[in-house]
Design a protein around this motif. Structure first.
Motif, short mmCIF file in Angstrom:
data_model
loop_
_atom_site.label_atom_id
_atom_site.label_comp_id
_atom_site.label_asym_id
_atom_site.label_seq_id
_atom_site.Cartn_x
_atom_site.Cartn_y
_atom_site.Cartn_z
N TYR A 196 0.83 -1.21 0.00
CA TYR A 196 0.00 0.00 0.00
C TYR A 196 0.87 1.26 0.00
O TYR A 196 0.63 2.19 -0.78
CB TYR A 196 -0.94 -0.02 1.21
N TYR A 224 3.92 1.50 -1.00
CA TYR A 224 4.57 1.59 -2.31
C TYR A 224 3.61 2.17 -3.35
O TYR A 224 3.96 3.06 -4.12
CB TYR A 224 5.04 0.20 -2.75
N TYR A 225 2.35 1.71 -3.31
CA TYR A 225 1.35 2.18 -4.26
C TYR A 225 1.10 3.68 -4.11
O TYR A 225 1.07 4.43 -5.08
CB TYR A 225 0.05 1.39 -4.05
N ASP A 241 4.23 5.54 -5.36
CA ASP A 241 4.50 5.34 -6.77
C ASP A 241 3.41 5.93 -7.65
O ASP A 241 3.69 6.66 -8.60
CB ASP A 241 4.63 3.83 -7.05
N THR A 242 2.14 5.67 -7.31
CA THR A 242 1.04 6.06 -8.19
C THR A 242 0.41 7.39 -7.80
O THR A 242 0.33 8.31 -8.61
CB THR A 242 -0.06 4.96 -8.19
#
Lengths: 254, 298
Positions: free
Chosen positions: B29, B31-32, B35-36
């Protein structure tokens, strides 16, 4: 200061002059008068709480008394820490719980005093320590730490540690009370050997067999007083005091 | 409580799987989000250049500011530990004194420092050190007029001579702060040594000093090694606070890199890894000392 010498030419090792001591309100030593001469072997017995341990702990000033005078080899005990350290070098002490230094090997336990207090070289102190460990019959345990030794062995190391200071008098505070029965004999044998060598000894113990063999005077204490002091024969067979007789009946029957 | 006899399970149970899945999900989560949602553009390649770089003229490799900062932090921590240990031992012994005055002094010192935040203490103390103590000690004069031989040693031990005053101020601040905590640890260690040990030491005629040095302290040290390790690790981490009084150590220089490159995540993660490595290495060292000390008494 030279040791006090009495008229007979005997060295007075330890003298108590009307000594009184209190723990708070508790009067633990009452008017103690006592002369112990060089070479004498005194056993002190009595019920627990009678003040026997306190009495011998006063001799090397682990306890302070409040009234009267205590003299060790003619020197009056006082509050000077340097003078007390000098007196303690002449007075060996063996404790009920051995109190070895756990962070040092048997040998280092024995050399600490000679090196730090007597200023000996390490080699000289080790030589002396090995000789004393030999004397208490555990030279092979020299490099072990106290935890690795049995109770009897620890107590013998403790005796060797005191002897390394070459004391003039040895105090024993219930040296066998914390030992398993099968280890009592080895410690008593060591003490008998020490007595035979002419060491002045004061020993608090309930080992009456040891007292008969070794002591030249047995003292009975009760409620902070010395009730009776006599040679073993008289002490066991015809004590003056009824209290002594009662105590002897209690401990000798069992 | 885990007693020494409880067996520690080595097999993976159902609960362990659940915990692992949850941890992985949390990681995914984060990382998401980064990153996004944050659309962060990771780039790590600039970092090595700030750690070590090639000199343009000579072509040899020389340390760049992050490595310099790391070494400064290690120097800072090393000297503060030594100074704090000495001060702490003295204050700790004073805490157990039978005289009132040493006890009182030590108590007041410990309480004053324990109840003030480190940063506030550093601000106050640093002002005094930099304005009064440093000129009095003549550190900057000494640094300016050193012989080349001295300069070599000072560089090895404390870093660049022109920053000598800066580093020493940091060392003194940190050491005086941590000494209060070490004093408490030392006091606890001394009080944990049974009174029979004192009696045994006195009975063989030891002086008070010998008793303390040869009987009490070695046993106290064995008992306080774990909390002492903890305190030394705290000291390393607290050393990052002195960046705020302009001591040019790892955090201070990390800040410069982060600001000048705008690569905040990468720089700080890298700095965090460096701190982790020195702290963990110290923990391992103390673990080793502890095992050695306890095995020597078997």
């Amino acid at each position: 200061m030279a040791a006090a010498v009495n008229v007979d030419g005997c060295n007075k090792m330890i003298e108590f002059r009307s000594v009184n001591k209190w723990y708070g309100d508790f009067h633990v030593l009452k008017d103690i008068d006592l002369d112990i001469e060089a070479g004498q072997r005194v056993v002190i017995c009595g019920p627990s709480g009678s003040g026997k341990s306190t009495l011998i702990r006063c001799i090397n000033r682990l306890e302070e008394h409040q009234q009267g005078e205590i003299l060790v080899e003619g020197e009056v005990l006082g509050d000077n820490p340097v003078a007390n350290a000098l007196i303690r070098r002449k007075v060996g002490m063996v404790f009920q719980q051995f109190n070895l230094f756990p962070h040092l090997t048997a040998l280092d336990n024995c050399t600490l005093g000679p090196i730090k207090a007597l200023g000996m070289s390490r080699a000289e102190a080790q030589e002396r320590a090995r000789a004393q460990l030999e004397r208490v019959k555990i030279p092979e345990q020299a490099d072990k730490f106290p935890q690795a030794l049995s109770g009897g062995q620890q107590q013998r190391v403790a005796i060797a540690r005191s002897l390394c200071m070459e004391p003039d008098v040895m105090l024993f505070d219930e040296p066998t009370s914390a030992l398993d029965p099968e280890m009592i004999a080895e410690v008593l044998d060591t003490m008998i050997e020490l007595a035979d060598s002419g060491m002045t000894m004061i020993c608090v113990t309930h080992e009456m067999g040891f007292a008969k063999t070794v002591a030249d005077t047995i003292m009975f204490m009760d409620e902070g007083r010395i009730v009776e002091a006599a040679a073993p024969e008289k002490f066991f067979n015809s004590p003056d005091s009824a209290r002594t007789r009662k105590f002897l009946d209690q401990i000798l029957i069992h | 409580m885990i007693s020494p006899h409880t067996k520690i399970k080595r097999t993976v149970g159902a609960l362990d799987v659940v915990i692992l899945v949850l941890a992985l999900a949390l990681g995914a989560y984060v990382y998401y989000r980064v990153d996004t949602v944050l659309a962060y553009n990771w780039s790590w390649d600039f970092l090595p250049g700030y750690f070590i770089r090639q000199d343009e003229q000579s072509g040899s490799w020389i340390a760049n500011i992050l490595l310099i900062g790391l070494v400064t932090t290690i120097r800072l921590a090393f000297w503060s530990m030594i100074l704090a240990a000495i001060l702490g031992a003295i204050l700790g012994v004073m805490r157990t004194s039978t005289r009132l005055l040493p006890r009182l002094f030590s108590r007041v010192y410990v309480e004053l420092i324990r109840n003030v935040p480190p940063l506030v203490f550093f601000f106050i103390f640093y002002f005094f050190i930099s304005s009064q103590l440093m000129p009095a000690l003549g550190i900057s004069d000494f640094a300016r007029n050193m012989s080349p031989e001295n300069e070599k040693w000072v560089s090895i031990l404390f870093g660049q001579p022109k920053l000598l005053e800066n580093v020493i101020s940091g060392i003194i601040c940190l050491a005086f702060f941590e000494a209060a905590y070490i004093a408490e640890i030392v006091r606890a260690g001394i009080e944990a040594v049974p009174k029979q040990q004192y009696e045994a030491g006195l009975s063989v005629g030891l002086s008070r000093f010998s008793l303390l040095k040869s009987v009490v302290m070695p046993q106290a040290l064995q008992k306080v090694l774990p909390p002492l390790a903890n305190q030394f690790i705290t000291l390393i981490k607290d050393s990052s606070i002195v960046s705020l009084i302009s001591i040019q150590e790892l955090t201070f220089l990390g800040q410069e890199v982060a600001v000048s490159t705008s690569k905040f995540f990468e720089t700080w993660i890298f700095v965090a890894v460096l701190y982790f490595v020195i702290c963990y290495a110290l923990a391992l060292l103390f673990g080793f000392l502890e095992r050695r000390g306890s095995s020597s008494q078997r």
